[in-house]
Design a protein around this motif. Structure first.
Motif, mmCIF file in Angstrom:
data_model
loop_
_atom_site.group_PDB
_atom_site.id
_atom_site.type_symbol
_atom_site.label_atom_id
_atom_site.label_comp_id
_atom_site.label_asym_id
_atom_site.label_seq_id
_atom_site.Cartn_x
_atom_site.Cartn_y
_atom_site.Cartn_z
ATOM 1 N N VAL A 71 -7.793 7.291 -20.655
ATOM 2 C CA VAL A 71 -7.737 5.853 -20.917
ATOM 3 C C VAL A 71 -9.087 5.268 -20.521
ATOM 4 N N GLU A 72 -9.801 4.706 -21.488
ATOM 5 C CA GLU A 72 -11.116 4.153 -21.205
ATOM 6 C C GLU A 72 -11.232 2.743 -21.784
ATOM 7 N N PRO A 73 -10.672 1.760 -21.072
ATOM 8 C CA PRO A 73 -10.740 0.371 -21.540
ATOM 9 C C PRO A 73 -12.190 -0.085 -21.673
ATOM 10 N N GLN A 74 -12.469 -0.832 -22.745
ATOM 11 C CA GLN A 74 -13.827 -1.301 -23.007
ATOM 12 C C GLN A 74 -14.090 -2.686 -22.442
ATOM 13 N N GLU A 75 -13.059 -3.391 -22.056
ATOM 14 C CA GLU A 75 -13.196 -4.740 -21.513
ATOM 15 C C GLU A 75 -12.857 -4.720 -20.028
ATOM 16 N N PRO A 76 -13.219 -5.798 -19.305
ATOM 17 C CA PRO A 76 -12.778 -5.881 -17.907
ATOM 18 C C PRO A 76 -11.252 -5.771 -17.821
ATOM 19 N N LEU A 77 -10.785 -5.101 -16.788
ATOM 20 C CA LEU A 77 -9.356 -4.877 -16.601
ATOM 21 C C LEU A 77 -8.656 -6.099 -16.021
ATOM 22 N N VAL A 78 -7.405 -6.266 -16.429
ATOM 23 C CA VAL A 78 -6.515 -7.256 -15.832
ATOM 24 C C VAL A 78 -5.239 -6.499 -15.477
ATOM 25 N N VAL A 79 -4.893 -6.505 -14.189
ATOM 26 C CA VAL A 79 -3.703 -5.790 -13.722
ATOM 27 C C VAL A 79 -2.764 -6.792 -13.071
ATOM 28 N N ARG A 80 -1.536 -6.849 -13.582
ATOM 29 C CA ARG A 80 -0.487 -7.645 -12.947
ATOM 30 C C ARG A 80 0.368 -6.676 -12.143
ATOM 31 N N ILE A 81 0.409 -6.890 -10.843
ATOM 32 C CA ILE A 81 1.189 -6.022 -9.965
ATOM 33 C C ILE A 81 2.511 -6.724 -9.690
ATOM 34 N N CYS A 82 3.589 -6.143 -10.183
ATOM 35 C CA CYS A 82 4.927 -6.702 -10.025
ATOM 36 C C CYS A 82 5.639 -5.855 -8.966
ATOM 37 N N THR A 83 5.894 -6.460 -7.830
ATOM 38 C CA THR A 83 6.425 -5.737 -6.682
ATOM 39 C C THR A 83 7.873 -6.119 -6.429
ATOM 40 N N ARG A 84 8.675 -5.139 -6.062
ATOM 41 C CA ARG A 84 10.088 -5.373 -5.771
ATOM 42 C C ARG A 84 10.472 -4.534 -4.562
ATOM 43 N N LEU A 85 11.340 -5.074 -3.732
ATOM 44 C CA LEU A 85 11.819 -4.386 -2.536
ATOM 45 C C LEU A 85 13.317 -4.155 -2.689
ATOM 46 N N GLU A 86 13.728 -2.885 -2.672
ATOM 47 C CA GLU A 86 15.150 -2.557 -2.799
ATOM 48 C C GLU A 86 15.860 -2.724 -1.458
ATOM 49 N N ALA A 87 17.109 -3.156 -1.538
ATOM 50 C CA ALA A 87 17.950 -3.179 -0.340
ATOM 51 C C ALA A 87 18.013 -1.754 0.202
ATOM 52 N N GLY A 88 17.856 -1.612 1.506
ATOM 53 C CA GLY A 88 17.891 -0.286 2.119
ATOM 54 C C GLY A 88 16.511 0.282 2.411
ATOM 55 N N ALA A 89 15.456 -0.320 1.863
ATOM 56 C CA ALA A 89 14.096 0.104 2.224
ATOM 57 C C ALA A 89 13.846 -0.318 3.668
ATOM 58 N N ARG A 90 13.074 0.465 4.382
ATOM 59 C CA ARG A 90 12.793 0.170 5.796
ATOM 60 C C ARG A 90 11.311 -0.152 5.948
ATOM 61 N N LEU A 91 11.037 -1.275 6.612
ATOM 62 C CA LEU A 91 9.661 -1.729 6.793
ATOM 63 C C LEU A 91 9.282 -1.711 8.259
ATOM 64 N N GLN A 92 8.084 -1.225 8.570
ATOM 65 C CA GLN A 92 7.616 -1.152 9.950
ATOM 66 C C GLN A 92 6.879 -2.413 10.374
ATOM 67 N N TYR A 93 6.098 -2.986 9.507
ATOM 68 C CA TYR A 93 5.262 -4.152 9.824
ATOM 69 C C TYR A 93 4.446 -3.928 11.082
ATOM 70 N N GLY A 94 4.024 -2.688 11.311
ATOM 71 C CA GLY A 94 3.152 -2.386 12.433
ATOM 72 C C GLY A 94 3.824 -2.391 13.797
ATOM 73 N N THR A 95 5.130 -2.513 13.848
ATOM 74 C CA THR A 95 5.830 -2.557 15.135
ATOM 75 C C THR A 95 6.429 -1.199 15.463
ATOM 76 N N GLY A 96 6.729 -1.012 16.727
ATOM 77 C CA GLY A 96 7.387 0.205 17.164
ATOM 78 C C GLY A 96 8.889 0.005 17.288
ATOM 79 N N ASP A 97 9.365 -1.171 16.873
ATOM 80 C CA ASP A 97 10.792 -1.472 16.964
ATOM 81 C C ASP A 97 11.607 -0.567 16.053
ATOM 82 N N GLU A 98 12.904 -0.506 16.340
ATOM 83 C CA GLU A 98 13.811 0.247 15.485
ATOM 84 C C GLU A 98 13.790 -0.364 14.092
ATOM 85 N N LEU A 99 13.684 0.503 13.114
ATOM 86 C CA LEU A 99 13.616 0.032 11.732
ATOM 87 C C LEU A 99 15.015 -0.244 11.207
ATOM 88 N N LYS A 100 15.184 -1.417 10.668
ATOM 89 C CA LYS A 100 16.461 -1.777 10.063
ATOM 90 C C LYS A 100 16.265 -1.879 8.564
#
Length: 143
Positions: free
Chosen positions: A88-117
């Motif tokens: 893939v070799e686009p000839q024009e400047p790139l435009v990327v739309r990042i669509c982010t979703r978080l599923e129920a049950g994913a565990r996030l640390q956020y840099g803490t050492g706390d128990e992950l819920k």
């Protein structure tokens, strides 16, 4: 397979290569994240990267730029290089739309050492758009 479907698959493969070193992905980002490419324009100049943080997996956070990389000039070069490696070799400047979703049950640390819920519910998609700035003209000269 039609041309747009082939380009989508190639862009997805490039992103898998880019995400391969992320903590937790352990070389298999396609199993760590749900990753899809949609709404490709032209030869890959513009597209949506759908990135889902999956249930049952542990992530440092759910910030799209932490996981996809801050889009500096170097990051754009890495993206273009990964795209080129997959034909893939686009000839024009790139435009990327990042669509982010978080599923129920994913565990996030956020840099803490706390128990992950686990997250209790899905978080609706949020979108960020990033645009590549042209730094060189068509002859490779700085702008």
């Amino acid at each position: 397979m039609d041309t747009q479907t082939a380009i989508q698959a190639r862009i997805r493969a490039a992103w898998i290569d880019l995400l391969r070193r992320n903590k937790g992905a352990e070389g298999h980002p396609d199993q760590y994240y749900a990753l899809n490419i949609e709404n490709v324009r032209g030869h890959g100049e513009e597209f949506e990267l759908h990135l889902t943080f999956r249930a049952g997996r542990v992530y440092c956070c759910c910030e799209e730029f932490c996981h996809t990389g801050v889009f500096t000039e170097q990051r754009w070069r890495l993206l273009r290089s990964a795209l080129a490696a997959h034909g893939v070799e686009p000839q024009e400047p790139l435009v990327v739309r990042i669509c982010t979703r978080l599923e129920a049950g994913a565990r996030l640390q956020y840099g803490t050492g706390d128990e992950l819920k686990p997250e209790l519910s899905d978080k609706s998609p949020w979108t960020s758009t990033v645009r590549e700035q042209r730094t060189r003209d068509d002859l490779g000269q700085p702008i």
